[in-house]
Design a protein around this motif. Structure first.
Motif: not given
Length: 171
Positions: A72-93
């Motif tokens: 499942i490519p990242y572009k299609s994975d809504k769960t991973l999008h949400k996780v990445v956004k949350n981590l980035q909003e909390n200052g993580k690379v």
């Protein structure tokens, strides 16, 4: 116990090289990562859907999500999008990496790589000067920019860089 909000810390070296935390979906996968990188800071979320619930305060500045390769490519994975956004909003690379597919397998995780190809291959896929498996829709930042952002200890810089990258890929 309660699954939501919990994760298993498999490797506790919070002063790990390059200030990185690895997060795997499953416990066996996280143990396979520990086999390859014994001193790494590693979490198991128990499932992809529970990644969002890990307390970001317990994570290092850089987070590598070691996702299962379910094709499942990242572009299609809504769960991973949400996780990445949350981590980035909390200052993580954040980077998301997937194990390379193995001939004859329809899905692959790092435990499959360990069992079929050995811990050196797991290590090779997880650690290198440039992790070739990282989905370029998330990363692609020049390493100097990351180093600069982290050196500033200003989480807003990291957030802005991540936001710029998301915007450059149309997210």
């Amino acid at each position: 116990g309660k699954k939501s909000g919990s994760a298993t810390e498999v490797g506790r070296n919070t002063k790990s090289a390059n200030n990185t935390t690895y997060i795997a979906e499953g416990l066996v996968t996280s143990l396979s990562i520990k086999e390859a990188i014994p001193n790494a800071h590693i979490y198991s979320s128990g499932s992809k859907s529970n990644l969002i619930n890990i307390d970001t305060i317990t994570l290092n500045e850089r987070v590598i999500i070691c996702a299962d390769n379910d094709e499942i490519p990242y572009k299609s994975d809504k769960t991973l999008h949400k996780v990445v956004k949350n981590l980035q909003e909390n200052g993580k690379v954040v980077d998301v990496i997937y194990p390379k597919m193995i001939d004859g397998y329809s899905k692959v995780d790092y435990n499959d790589v360990l069992l079929k190809l050995g811990k050196n291959e797991v290590s090779k896929q997880l650690i290198s000067d440039k992790i070739s498996n990282i989905d370029k829709t998330i990363t692609g930042i020049d390493d100097k920019l990351i180093a600069y952002a982290l050196a500033q200890k200003n989480k807003s810089i990291s957030k802005n860089i991540a936001k710029d990258i998301d915007n450059s890929y149309g997210y």
